[in-house]
Design an enzyme around this catalytic site. Structure first.
Site, PDB file in Angstrom:
ATOM      1  N   ASP A 137     -37.387 -12.955 -12.985  1.00 14.09           N
ATOM      2  CA  ASP A 137     -36.223 -12.216 -13.514  1.00 14.09           C
ATOM      3  C   ASP A 137     -35.700 -12.961 -14.742  1.00 14.09           C
ATOM      4  O   ASP A 137     -34.631 -13.566 -14.704  1.00 14.09           O
ATOM      5  CB  ASP A 137     -35.152 -12.117 -12.415  1.00 14.09           C
ATOM      6  N   CYS A 145     -34.994  -7.080 -18.581  1.00 13.37           N
ATOM      7  CA  CYS A 145     -33.679  -6.485 -18.870  1.00 13.37           C
ATOM      8  C   CYS A 145     -33.522  -6.323 -20.376  1.00 13.37           C
ATOM      9  O   CYS A 145     -32.418  -6.253 -20.900  1.00 13.37           O
ATOM     10  CB  CYS A 145     -32.550  -7.314 -18.281  1.00 13.37           C
ATOM     11  N   ASP A 178     -35.115 -22.933 -12.524  1.00 12.01           N
ATOM     12  CA  ASP A 178     -34.247 -22.494 -13.627  1.00 12.01           C
ATOM     13  C   ASP A 178     -34.067 -23.656 -14.603  1.00 12.01           C
ATOM     14  O   ASP A 178     -34.132 -24.824 -14.228  1.00 12.01           O
ATOM     15  CB  ASP A 178     -32.871 -22.045 -13.107  1.00 12.01           C
ATOM     16  N   SER A 179     -33.833 -23.314 -15.861  1.00 17.95           N
ATOM     17  CA  SER A 179     -33.667 -24.368 -16.871  1.00 17.95           C
ATOM     18  C   SER A 179     -32.217 -24.848 -16.969  1.00 17.95           C
ATOM     19  O   SER A 179     -31.937 -25.840 -17.626  1.00 17.95           O
ATOM     20  CB  SER A 179     -34.127 -23.859 -18.242  1.00 17.95           C
ATOM     21  N   ARG A 192     -32.381  -7.769  -4.692  1.00 10.92           N
ATOM     22  CA  ARG A 192     -32.291  -9.016  -3.915  1.00 10.92           C
ATOM     23  C   ARG A 192     -32.420  -8.706  -2.430  1.00 10.92           C
ATOM     24  O   ARG A 192     -33.100  -9.405  -1.680  1.00 10.92           O
ATOM     25  CB  ARG A 192     -30.946  -9.713  -4.201  1.00 10.92           C
TER      26      ARG A 192
HETATM   27  N1  SAH Z   1     -32.308 -13.674 -10.776  1.00 11.80           N
HETATM   28  C1  SAH Z   1     -30.975 -14.133 -11.071  1.00 11.80           C
HETATM   29  C2  SAH Z   1     -30.579 -13.884 -12.513  1.00 11.80           C
HETATM   30  C3  SAH Z   1     -31.487 -14.506 -13.552  1.00 11.80           C
HETATM   31  S1  SAH Z   1     -30.773 -14.650 -15.132  1.00 11.80           S
HETATM   32  C4  SAH Z   1     -29.984 -13.516 -10.087  1.00 11.80           C
HETATM   33  O1  SAH Z   1     -30.376 -12.687  -9.251  1.00 11.80           O
HETATM   34  O2  SAH Z   1     -28.814 -13.888 -10.139  1.00 11.80           O
HETATM   35  C5  SAH Z   1     -31.930 -15.546 -16.039  1.00 11.80           C
HETATM   36  C6  SAH Z   1     -31.947 -17.041 -15.779  1.00 11.80           C
HETATM   37  O3  SAH Z   1     -33.030 -17.591 -16.530  1.00 11.80           O
HETATM   38  C7  SAH Z   1     -30.722 -17.827 -16.230  1.00 11.80           C
HETATM   39  O4  SAH Z   1     -30.201 -18.515 -15.128  1.00 11.80           O
HETATM   40  C8  SAH Z   1     -31.247 -18.834 -17.290  1.00 11.80           C
HETATM   41  O5  SAH Z   1     -30.644 -20.115 -17.144  1.00 11.80           O
HETATM   42  C9  SAH Z   1     -32.695 -18.910 -16.928  1.00 11.80           C
HETATM   43  N2  SAH Z   1     -33.636 -19.254 -18.010  1.00 11.80           N
HETATM   44  C10 SAH Z   1     -33.683 -18.777 -19.280  1.00 11.80           C
HETATM   45  N3  SAH Z   1     -34.775 -19.226 -19.928  1.00 11.80           N
HETATM   46  C11 SAH Z   1     -35.454 -20.008 -19.040  1.00 11.80           C
HETATM   47  C12 SAH Z   1     -36.679 -20.747 -19.108  1.00 11.80           C
HETATM   48  N4  SAH Z   1     -37.432 -20.725 -20.195  1.00 11.80           N
HETATM   49  N5  SAH Z   1     -37.054 -21.410 -18.014  1.00 11.80           N
HETATM   50  C13 SAH Z   1     -36.296 -21.415 -16.891  1.00 11.80           C
HETATM   51  N6  SAH Z   1     -35.159 -20.722 -16.759  1.00 11.80           N
HETATM   52  C14 SAH Z   1     -34.734 -20.026 -17.820  1.00 11.80           C
END
Ligand code: SAH
Length: 393
Positions: free
Chosen positions: A296, A336, A248-249, A210
Site C-alpha cells: 500500500d 492511490c 515502513d521508512s 484491512r
Molecule cells: N497501509 C497503511 C497506509 C500506508 S501509507 C494503512 O493502512 O494505514 C504509505 C506509507 O508508506 C507511509 O507510512 C510512508 O511512511 C511509507 N513509505 C513511503 N515511501 C516508502 C518507502 N520507499 N519505503 C518504505 N516505506 C515508505
C-alpha cells in the site's frame, strides 16, 4: 454581480456536471470577485450554468457549489453538510467504527473540503479558495451536524499551495489537547496523531480492505509493506497470522505502530524500518517466503504527468512481491495515484507477474469504502484502486 463568462463551446463539461472551470475556458470576468467569492458561471450565450467559488490563482479558476441559481450562505453549507453526515450515520450507525470520512470534496458537492471524523474530533482539510473563505461556516455546520466537540484543521496538503494558500493547522473549535486520540475500526484500536499523522491522521479509505485481510490471514506468514501505523499488520495479527512483518521508512509511523500493537495486546509483530524497494530485494536474496503480502505505497503519480515513472515503481515492488510468494500465496496490492487509472494499474500488475514468471489470477477488485463516494460526473474523485491476486498452489 460577479460572473464568469465562458468561451463559446466551453460549457460542455459543466453541462455534464463536471464541477471544475479551467482558466482557459473563461472569456470574461464580470465584476471584481475576490478569492473564494461566489460567481455565476455562464455560457457564451448568457445561459446560467452554475454558482461557483472563484479561485484566481489556480488553473482551476472556479469550482462549482451548485447547479441551481441560489445563494451560497450558511443555510447552503448547513444543508449540504447535514446531508453528508446523515448518509454516513446511515452507513455506520456507530457500530463498526467511530472513524469515517464525513465530507469527500467534489463527490459530496463540496470542492476542496475534506472532513474525517475520529470519535469526538472532526479533522478538516480545506484546499480550495472557496473552502478557505467559508472555513468558519463549514466548521460550525460540522459541529451542528455531527455533535462532535472539536474541529481540528489539517489544511497542509500540497494542493493548497496551487490555490495560493500557506498551510494552516491546529484546533479550530474546541481544545488543543489531546493531540493524540484513540479510534476504533472493526474491533481494532488505533492511536491517531492529529498534529503529525499523514493526511488527516489515518488512511480511512482502507478500512474494509484491512478487515478483508484479517479474514485471509489465519495461519499465514504475512508481509505488510508500507505499513504506516500498522493498519494491515495489526489486522493480520488479529486474524491469527503465523507471523507478521511490518515495513515502513518512517520511524515515527513505526513507533505509533508499536504503540498500536500494545494497545490491542498483539505481540510478536516484527516492525522493520527502511526502504521497501531495498528491503524486498534483501528478502528475495535471503530466499524469504510469505503467504500473504500487502503493498500500500504512497501516491507515486499525483497526476498523469508522473504516470510513466510511477508505473516503473509499481512494477518493481509488485514483481518482487510475486517472487516472495509461496505457491498458493496472495498479493493485496494498491495504488492511490490519481495519475494511474484502474486499467493501467491492472496492466502494470499483469506485467509484474509475467516478469516474475508466475501465472497469477485476480480474485477480487478492491477500492475505498462507502464513506468515500465517487460522483459519477467526477471520476477524478476515485483514488484508491486495489487488486487481490493469487498465485497457483
Ligand atoms: N497501509 C497503511 C497506509 C500506508 S501509507 C494503512 O493502512 O494505514 C504509505 C506509507 O508508506 C507511509 O507510512 C510512508 O511512511 C511509507 N513509505 C513511503 N515511501 C516508502 C518507502 N520507499 N519505503 C518504505 N516505506 C515508505
Amino acid at each position: 454581480m460577479n460572473q464568469l463568462i465562458l468561451k463559446a463551446g466551453r460549457e460542455k463539461s459543466l453541462k455534464r456536471r463536471h464541477p471544475w472551470v479551467f482558466s482557459g475556458a473563461v472569456a470574461k470576468v464580470r465584476g471584481k470577485p475576490a478569492s473564494g467569492e461566489t460567481v455565476d458561471v455562464r455560457a457564451a450565450s448568457g445561459e446560467f450554468l452554475a454558482v461557483a467559488a472563484y479561485s484566481p490563482e489556480s488553473q482551476i479558476v472556479a469550482r462549482v457549489w451548485d447547479w441551481n441559481e441560489r445563494p451560497i450562505d450558511r443555510v447552503y453549507f448547513t444543508e449540504r453538510i447535514g446531508r453528508a453526515a446523515a448518509q454516513r450515520r446511515a452507513l455506520f450507525g456507530g457500530v463498526a467504527t467511530n472513524a469515517y470520512r464525513l465530507l469527500h470534496g467534489e463527490s459530496d458537492g463540496l470542492p476542496g473540503v475534506v472532513a474525517d471524523r475520529y470519535g469526538d474530533t472532526v479533522v478538516l482539510q480545506l484546499s480550495s479558495a472557496g473552502a478557505v473563505r467559508w472555513r468558519d461556516t463549514i466548521a460550525d455546520a460540522l459541529l451542528e451536524a455531527t455533535g462532535a466537540r472539536r474541529i481540528w484543521e489539517r489544511s497542509d496538503a500540497e494542493v493548497r499551495a496551487l490555490e495560493g494558500f500557506p498551510p494552516a493547522t491546529g484546533p479550530l473549535r474546541g481544545s488543543r489537547e489531546p493531540a493524540r486520540i484513540v479510534m476504533g475500526e472493526h474491533g481494532v484500536r488505533f492511536e491517531v496523531d492529529l498534529e503529525r499523522g499523514h493526511k488527516t491522521g489515518f488512511y480511512l479509505d482502507q478500512r474494509e480492505n484491512r478487515r478483508r485481510l484479517r479474514d485471509l490471514a489465519r495461519g499465514r506468514d504475512v508481509l505488510d509493506g508500507f505499513c504506516y501505523t500498522g493498519g494491515f499488520a495489526l489486522n493480520a495479527a488479529m486474524g491469527g497470522a503465523r507471523s507478521v512483518f511490518g515495513l515502513d521508512s518512517s520511524a515515527e509511523a513505526l513507533s505509533l505502530a508499536r504503540a498500536n500493537a500494545q494497545l490491542n495486546e498483539l505481540a510478536g509483530i516484527d516492525w522493520v524500518g527502511g526502504d521497501v524497494f531495498q528491503m524486498l530485494r534483501h528478502l528475495r536474496d535471503g530466499r524469504r517466503q510469505f503467504d500473504l503480502i500487502v503493498l500500500d505505497p504512497p501516491k507515486f503519480a499525483p497526476t498523469a504527468a508522473h504516470a510513466a515513472r510511477a508505473a516503473r515503481a509499481y512494477k518493481d515492488i509488485n514483481l518482487l512481491a510475486f517472487k516472495l510468494l509461496r505457491a498458493g500465496g496472495m498479493l493485496m496490492t494498491f495504488s492511490c495515484s490519481g495519475g494511474v487509472s484502474a486499467d493501467l494499474f491492472q496492466k502494470i500488475i499483469a506485467s509484474a507477474a509475467l516478469d516474475a514468471g508466475v501465472d497469477a489470477q485476480i480474485i477480487e477488485h478492491l477500492g475505498a469504502g462507502p464513506d468515500h463516494p465517487v460522483a459519477l460526473s467526477f471520476p477524478e474523485g476515485e483514488y484508491l484502486k486495489g487488486l487481490l491476486c493469487r498465485v497457483p498452489g
